[in-house]
Motif scaffolding. Structure first.
Motif, PDB file in Angstrom:
ATOM      1  N   GLY A 209      28.041  -3.868  50.557  1.00 42.24           N
ATOM      2  CA  GLY A 209      27.761  -4.974  51.482  1.00 42.24           C
ATOM      3  C   GLY A 209      28.983  -5.946  51.764  1.00 42.24           C
ATOM      4  O   GLY A 209      29.325  -6.183  50.962  1.00 42.24           O
ATOM      5  N   ALA A 210      29.167  -6.038  53.318  1.00 42.23           N
ATOM      6  CA  ALA A 210      30.351  -6.881  53.647  1.00 42.23           C
ATOM      7  C   ALA A 210      29.713  -8.067  54.369  1.00 42.23           C
ATOM      8  O   ALA A 210      30.836  -8.690  54.984  1.00 42.23           O
ATOM      9  N   ARG A 211      28.732  -8.216  54.646  1.00 39.57           N
ATOM     10  CA  ARG A 211      28.226  -9.522  55.559  1.00 39.57           C
ATOM     11  C   ARG A 211      28.032 -10.549  54.791  1.00 39.57           C
ATOM     12  O   ARG A 211      27.910 -10.510  53.449  1.00 39.57           O
ATOM     13  N   GLY A 212      28.239 -11.713  55.252  1.00 42.50           N
ATOM     14  CA  GLY A 212      27.972 -12.984  54.767  1.00 42.50           C
ATOM     15  C   GLY A 212      26.581 -13.711  55.123  1.00 42.50           C
ATOM     16  O   GLY A 212      26.098 -13.236  56.399  1.00 42.50           O
ATOM     17  N   SER A 213      26.218 -14.685  54.407  1.00 45.34           N
ATOM     18  CA  SER A 213      25.051 -15.562  54.721  1.00 45.34           C
ATOM     19  C   SER A 213      23.656 -14.834  54.825  1.00 45.34           C
ATOM     20  O   SER A 213      22.855 -15.318  54.099  1.00 45.34           O
ATOM     21  N   LEU A 214      23.550 -13.756  55.397  1.00 42.92           N
ATOM     22  CA  LEU A 214      22.231 -12.981  55.502  1.00 42.92           C
ATOM     23  C   LEU A 214      22.419 -11.681  56.056  1.00 42.92           C
ATOM     24  O   LEU A 214      23.355 -11.330  56.909  1.00 42.92           O
ATOM     25  N   PRO A 215      21.566 -10.595  55.633  1.00 45.99           N
ATOM     26  CA  PRO A 215      21.848  -9.523  56.241  1.00 45.99           C
ATOM     27  C   PRO A 215      21.484  -9.136  57.680  1.00 45.99           C
ATOM     28  O   PRO A 215      20.626  -9.861  58.332  1.00 45.99           O
ATOM     29  N   VAL A 216      22.131  -8.287  58.353  1.00 47.19           N
ATOM     30  CA  VAL A 216      21.656  -8.118  59.640  1.00 47.19           C
ATOM     31  C   VAL A 216      21.867  -6.734  60.043  1.00 47.19           C
ATOM     32  O   VAL A 216      22.105  -5.553  59.302  1.00 47.19           O
TER      33      VAL A 216
ATOM     34  N   HIS B  18      31.611 -10.941  56.627  1.00 42.84           N
ATOM     35  CA  HIS B  18      31.703 -11.104  57.972  1.00 42.84           C
ATOM     36  C   HIS B  18      30.533 -12.014  58.744  1.00 42.84           C
ATOM     37  O   HIS B  18      29.405 -11.878  58.115  1.00 42.84           O
ATOM     38  N   GLU B  19      31.192 -12.651  59.656  1.00 42.92           N
ATOM     39  CA  GLU B  19      29.934 -13.539  60.322  1.00 42.92           C
ATOM     40  C   GLU B  19      28.653 -13.046  60.716  1.00 42.92           C
ATOM     41  O   GLU B  19      28.933 -11.723  61.570  1.00 42.92           O
ATOM     42  N   PRO B  20      27.526 -13.192  60.374  1.00 40.88           N
ATOM     43  CA  PRO B  20      26.402 -12.255  60.771  1.00 40.88           C
ATOM     44  C   PRO B  20      26.249 -12.228  62.363  1.00 40.88           C
ATOM     45  O   PRO B  20      25.523 -11.373  62.979  1.00 40.88           O
ATOM     46  N   ILE B  21      26.649 -13.021  63.135  1.00 36.49           N
ATOM     47  CA  ILE B  21      26.438 -13.094  64.631  1.00 36.49           C
ATOM     48  C   ILE B  21      27.518 -12.173  65.165  1.00 36.49           C
ATOM     49  O   ILE B  21      27.326 -11.815  66.464  1.00 36.49           O
ATOM     50  N   TYR B  22      28.628 -11.805  64.454  1.00 39.52           N
ATOM     51  CA  TYR B  22      29.492 -10.898  64.978  1.00 39.52           C
ATOM     52  C   TYR B  22      29.167  -9.408  64.994  1.00 39.52           C
ATOM     53  O   TYR B  22      28.497  -9.086  64.198  1.00 39.52           O
ATOM     54  N   ASP B  23      29.441  -8.920  66.313  1.00 41.44           N
ATOM     55  CA  ASP B  23      28.905  -7.404  66.313  1.00 41.44           C
ATOM     56  C   ASP B  23      30.168  -6.543  66.089  1.00 41.44           C
ATOM     57  O   ASP B  23      31.244  -7.224  65.786  1.00 41.44           O
ATOM     58  N   ASP B  24      29.943  -5.156  66.109  1.00 40.19           N
ATOM     59  CA  ASP B  24      31.282  -4.362  65.709  1.00 40.19           C
ATOM     60  C   ASP B  24      32.178  -4.538  66.603  1.00 40.19           C
ATOM     61  O   ASP B  24      33.406  -4.591  65.878  1.00 40.19           O
ATOM     62  N   ALA B  25      32.254  -4.700  67.625  1.00 41.27           N
ATOM     63  CA  ALA B  25      33.533  -4.810  68.561  1.00 41.27           C
ATOM     64  C   ALA B  25      34.110  -6.070  68.581  1.00 41.27           C
ATOM     65  O   ALA B  25      35.541  -6.182  68.420  1.00 41.27           O
ATOM     66  N   GLN B  26      33.565  -7.319  67.917  1.00 44.02           N
ATOM     67  CA  GLN B  26      34.295  -8.570  67.667  1.00 44.02           C
ATOM     68  C   GLN B  26      34.623  -8.403  66.537  1.00 44.02           C
ATOM     69  O   GLN B  26      35.793  -9.063  66.289  1.00 44.02           O
ATOM     70  N   ILE B  27      34.313  -7.775  65.402  1.00 39.73           N
ATOM     71  CA  ILE B  27      34.766  -7.576  64.104  1.00 39.73           C
ATOM     72  C   ILE B  27      36.170  -6.797  64.276  1.00 39.73           C
ATOM     73  O   ILE B  27      37.153  -7.088  63.526  1.00 39.73           O
ATOM     74  N   SER B  28      36.218  -5.653  65.020  1.00 40.52           N
ATOM     75  CA  SER B  28      37.246  -5.000  65.246  1.00 40.52           C
ATOM     76  C   SER B  28      38.343  -5.730  66.220  1.00 40.52           C
ATOM     77  O   SER B  28      39.444  -5.760  65.737  1.00 40.52           O
ATOM     78  N   ARG B  29      37.894  -6.669  66.890  1.00 38.39           N
ATOM     79  CA  ARG B  29      38.957  -7.622  67.481  1.00 38.39           C
ATOM     80  C   ARG B  29      39.568  -8.475  66.475  1.00 38.39           C
ATOM     81  O   ARG B  29      40.757  -8.620  66.574  1.00 38.39           O
TER      82      ARG B  29
END
Length: 321
Positions: A7-14, A280-291
């Motif tokens: 599990g790599a997300r923070g604050s809550l699952p998405v 990872h910030e839960p509002i970030y999508d995969d493209a944003q995390i890659s950026r």
């Protein structure tokens, strides 16, 4: 040692939305225009060439990392860092491999007791199986209280006392090494609401750092030196890089998290070999995390004298030290 991210997300699952999945599919199909993809092998090869944010996902489970420090087929003991929602998948993998009839011991190191880091425990199947042993380590006095309260009837249908496994709570002291078999574990206090603790795990000259839910004040020289010493010469640092540097020092100051830039600077000063961006910030999508990953690598390349390998955590990732 090997780190396995569950599990790599923070604050809550998405979860991925239908729109995000459609966007991935459309981009992948557009890239296939004009290509001769008339066999399964060619299609598989094309998929492998796609950027990660199209062919995969960083996942949505909250914090959970397994550290494999010995042959678990021979020694039925496991080390887990935090019990976010990712621990449910970890449980399924262990049961599929060992079955319910072979008792296992799980050593769990808790960074802190916020819900996103304990929420997976009620769904951790080994806790329901007699013969298993679960030892939960942490520096908080409320360690046991947090787990029991989460399973009170108002919140969950199965009470803590109904769990079949033997469950133990061990309070450890920051800065005082603890042995888990032949792994030396040292905790460090971090800046976070209600306190959190990072962990340094050492075995046979290898060192792994787990430092999530930790805010770093850039004007605090003593704190910076202390973390550099804690990270010193580590083979891998799993680091809370939830925010951008701008957010972490402005609108989200005092929210208890750090940034990719701070992670790079601390690791460079400490001579770390590999940095894993985590929580990872839960509002970030995969493209944003890659950026963010690409920007972080570029920043490290510009500022660092020694090479620093940088990856971004995703559910299912394995990193061998």
């Amino acid at each position: 040692m090997k780190a396995r991210i569950w599990g790599a997300r923070g604050s809550l699952p998405v979860a991925l939305t239908h729109k995000q999945i459609r966007t991935k599919l459309q981009a992948a199909l557009e890239g296939a225009i004009g290509r001769d993809l008339d066999t399964a092998e060619k299609i598989a090869g094309y998929v492998d060439e796609l950027p990660f944010e199209l062919r995969g996902t960083y996942g949505g489970n909250s914090s959970c990392v397994e550290v494999e420090a010995w042959d678990t087929d021979a020694i039925h003991e496991h080390i887990i860092l935090d019990l976010g929602s990712g621990v449910r998948a970890l449980a399924g993998a262990k049961l599929a491999r060992y079955g319910p009839g072979k008792p296992q011991t799980y050593h769990v190191l808790m960074s802190h007791l916020h819900w996103d880091h304990i929420m997976g425990f009620p769904f951790f199947t080994p806790a329901y199986i007699p013969g298993n042993r679960i030892i939960i380590y942490g520096c908080h006095e409320e360690l046991e209280t947090a787990f029991r309260r989460q399973q009170e009837p108002i919140s969950f249908p199965v009470a803590f006392h109904q769990l079949g496994a033997t469950i133990e709570f061990v309070q450890i002291e920051p800065g005082v090494p603890t042995q888990i078999r032949d792994v030396t574990v040292t905790a460090k206090l971090q800046l976070h609401a209600g306190d959190s603790y990072g962990y340094r795990l050492e075995k046979n000259g290898k060192a792994l750092i787990y430092s999530t839910d930790s805010e770093h004040k850039l004007d605090n020289a003593a704190e910076r030196v202390a973390f550099v010493d804690f990270f010193r010469d580590a083979d891998l640092v799993i680091f809370d890089a939830m925010y951008s540097l701008a957010d972490s020092i402005s609108v989200k100051a005092d929210w208890g998290h750090s940034s990719n830039v701070v992670g790079v600077e601390l690791c460079q000063l400490a001579g770390v070999r590999q940095l894993c961006l985590f929580h990872h910030e839960p509002i970030y999508d995969d493209a944003q995390i890659s950026r963010v990953l690409a920007e972080t690598r570029r920043y490290a390349e510009i500022t660092g004298e020694a090479p620093l390998d940088i990856v971004s955590a995703y559910d299912g990732m394995e990193i061998t030290l």
